[in-house]
Each structure stands twice: as C-alpha cells, then as structure tokens.
Design an enzyme around this catalytic site. Structure first.
Site, mmCIF file in Angstrom:
data_model
loop_
_atom_site.group_PDB
_atom_site.id
_atom_site.type_symbol
_atom_site.label_atom_id
_atom_site.label_comp_id
_atom_site.label_asym_id
_atom_site.label_seq_id
_atom_site.Cartn_x
_atom_site.Cartn_y
_atom_site.Cartn_z
ATOM 1 N N HIS A 244 0.832 -1.210 0.000
ATOM 2 C CA HIS A 244 0.000 0.000 0.000
ATOM 3 C C HIS A 244 0.873 1.269 0.000
ATOM 4 O O HIS A 244 1.023 1.942 -1.009
ATOM 5 C CB HIS A 244 -0.928 0.006 1.216
ATOM 6 C CG HIS A 244 -1.916 -1.122 1.218
ATOM 7 N ND1 HIS A 244 -2.768 -1.357 0.162
ATOM 8 C CD2 HIS A 244 -2.190 -2.089 2.138
ATOM 9 C CE1 HIS A 244 -3.541 -2.395 0.425
ATOM 10 N NE2 HIS A 244 -3.208 -2.862 1.620
HETATM 11 C C1 BDR Z 1 -4.015 1.688 4.144
HETATM 12 O O1 BDR Z 1 -4.597 1.466 5.435
HETATM 13 C C2 BDR Z 1 -3.601 1.327 6.422
HETATM 14 O O2 BDR Z 1 -3.911 0.268 7.272
HETATM 15 C C3 BDR Z 1 -2.305 1.116 5.684
HETATM 16 O O3 BDR Z 1 -1.216 1.663 6.400
HETATM 17 C C4 BDR Z 1 -2.521 1.809 4.367
HETATM 18 O O4 BDR Z 1 -2.162 3.169 4.442
HETATM 19 C C5 BDR Z 1 -4.436 0.578 3.217
HETATM 20 O O5 BDR Z 1 -5.838 0.574 3.045
#
Ligand code: BDR
Ligand code: CA
Length: 320
Positions: A244
């Site tokens: 992500h």
């Molecule tokens: C996003 O949500 C968070 O849990 C992670 O760090 C990332 O930024 C993914 O949906």
C-alpha cells in the site's frame, strides 16, 4: 537527478514504516519532515513510532504531531491484529533515541514548509487525510503553492477491486471521509494510489526474506513485515503482503510505472457506502453537478507491479 522534497504524512503502521525506510534510502528523495496522524493506531502510538523510525533511519528530520481524531467523527479503534499492538508488527523497539517534536501541530508544519519552498514540495499522505484538510482550512493558498499531493487511499473498482474495510471503502478514506472529500476538491494536483494498484502489487514472503541479509534497514523490513504477513495469510490467503504505502512513494519516484485516469473525485460521507471514492472520468460527457465544478485529479488504474518491486528492492540493495 531531481530531488523530490517530501513531507511524509503517515500513521505508522507497518507498511507506513516500510515506505519511510524506502524514502530515507532513496537518493532522489529529500525528506523535509514527517507528520503523524491517528489511523492504524492512536496518535500517541503513531507519533512515537514516527520518532523511533526517524532516530533509526533518518536522523535530524523534523517530526510534527498531527490530528488525534477525524474532523467530525470519533477516532477509529487501533488495528492491532493488522499492524501489531505497538503499530510496528510487535517487534522489539529499542530506545526511542531523539524524541524531540516540532513545536507546531502537523497541519501548521505542512503550511509553513510549503510556503517556505513554493512550487517545490511534494506531499505524500498515507493515512487518514485529516492533517491535509486542516492545513487547507488554515491556509487555502497552499493548494497553489504545493508541487503535488500523492495519496495512498481509495478504491475505484478497477478489475473488481473494491474496499478493504467495507464493500465500498478503503481504510484511509473511511477513517475521515469528510477530510478526504475536502482534500480531493481542492485546486492542487492530487494523484490517488489506491487499492486498484496497491493490491495488484504483492511482496511475496520469499522475496522479502532476501532483505534480512541487507543491513539494518533490510533486517527491519523483514522483521516488521512478519506480523503483517500473518494477517494477509489469514485474511486473504496470501503468502506475502499487499504494497500500500510504498506504492505512493514509488509513484513519486517512477510515475511511468502507473497508468492514471483523470477526472474529479467525490467521497461518499454518509450512508452504507460511506468512504467510497467515485471518479467522473474526463471522458464522460453526461452532466454531473456534484463533480463538474471540481478539479480533475489523477487516479491510478494500472501498475507495472514487477517494476515497482524492483525499484523497492534496488533501493535497499544499492544503499549498502
Ligand atoms: C491503508 O490502510 C492502512 O492500514 C495502511 O497503512 C494503508 O495506508 C491501506 O488501506
Ligand atoms: Ca498508512
């Protein structure tokens, strides 16, 4: 090579931490500051994690503490089963080292830093968008002074990729949909690096294992990702982790790895689809008044995932 002058707005968070080390090691990124925000854990935890990561990987970079809660809603519960109770995969955190915080709240740090270097600052935001909305409220003109805003957030249904916290919503947007709708409606150039591309990009466990032998940063990546990998195994049957937050960094360094679609974006702020991000592509001619007077932003809809992984790995292996 051009250096990207970056403010990193983050809720560390395992993948936030992996993305911070990526930036700290890459020669084309100059970190101007780290701003914390609640999200994966409470603001106390994400701020102390930011301080820990600063001491270990980018000493001297300012850290400013940010929002403890969304603009108009209660703060979310910490995501211990995903990021660990300490927000960093439950790894042993040694001494925090330099715990000095910038005297300003995160949103003021963002305003002042953008104003000090007009046209040069890239904002990378990988948590709830509360600090960015507060910065815009404090000084709307920063929208014309920032170079670009790159957000990890959103889900647009490309190839069937929907939300990760509801069928409609991605986690960062869901935390503060009101802030997200403000940020996406401002006249600054935003690129959204959402689940459409971050779930297409997977770091396999076997691939991550190689990092263990590559210095302190590499060892950290392997260690911090173990709890997160167990979550991915349990929730999605993956032998690896979705990429992500590091994907937002990769977009800044190598935008050619991504295909983008332009058009204004709205965020649903009430009802069962709260947190959903909906783009009206510029190619769509039908009138849509709720979109039509807003700026066209860029949404990532395709990625060269192998190229992204090579960029990440080479950054670590060359840094040794
Ligand atoms: C996003 O949500 C968070 O849990 C992670 O760090 C990332 O930024 C993914 O949906
Ligand atoms: Ca994050």
């Amino acid at each position: 090579m051009t250096q990207h002058k970056v403010i990193y707005d983050t809720d560390p968070g395992v993948d936030d931490a992996m993305a911070l080390v990526f930036q700290a090691l890459h020669p084309d990124i100059e970190l101007l500051g780290i701003t914390s925000v609640y999200g994966n854990a409470t603001i106390d935890t994400t701020t102390s994690n930011a301080l820990y990561l600063r001491s270990r990987f980018c000493p001297g970079v300012p850290v400013a503490r940010g929002a403890a809660a969304p603009l108009h809603r209660a703060p979310p519960a910490p995501l211990g089963w995903i990021h660990g109770d300490n927000g960093l995969g439950n790894i042993e955190l040694g001494e925090p080292g330099d715990t000095s915080l910038d005297a300003r709240p995160a949103h003021q740090f963002i305003v002042d830093t953008i104003r000090a270097q007009p046209g040069e600052v890239t904002l990378i935001a990988v948590g709830p968008l509360t600090n960015l909305a507060l910065a815009l409220e404090a000084d709307p003109e920063i929208a014309t002074l920032v170079k670009q805003v790159v957000i990890m957030g959103g889900a647009f249904g490309t190839a069937g990729v929907l939300g990760n916290v509801s069928p409609a919503a991605e986690a960062n947007i869901m935390c503060d949909p009101d802030a997200a709708d403000i940020v996406l409606g401002a006249a600054w150039p935003v690129t959204m690096v959402g689940l459409d591309v971050t779930q297409e990009t997977i770091m396999p466990n076997e691939w991550l294992k190689d990092f263990g032998g590559h210095g302190d940063a590499g060892r950290f990546v392997w260690d911090v990702s173990r709890h997160y990998a167990r979550f991915h195994k349990d929730s999605a049957g993956l032998e690896g982790i979705y990429v992500h937050d590091s994907s937002a960094v990769a977009y800044v360094l190598a935008p050619h790895l991504y295909t983008v679609r332009k058009g204004p974006v709205r965020v649903v702020t009430s009802g069962i689809a709260t947190g959903e991000t909906i783009q009206k592509p510029v190619t769509m001619k039908a009138p849509a008044p709720d979109w039509d007077d807003r700026p066209a932003q860029a949404v990532c809809v395709g990625v060269d995932a192998a190229g992204m992984l090579d960029l990440y790995k080479n950054t670590f292996f060359k840094a040794l």
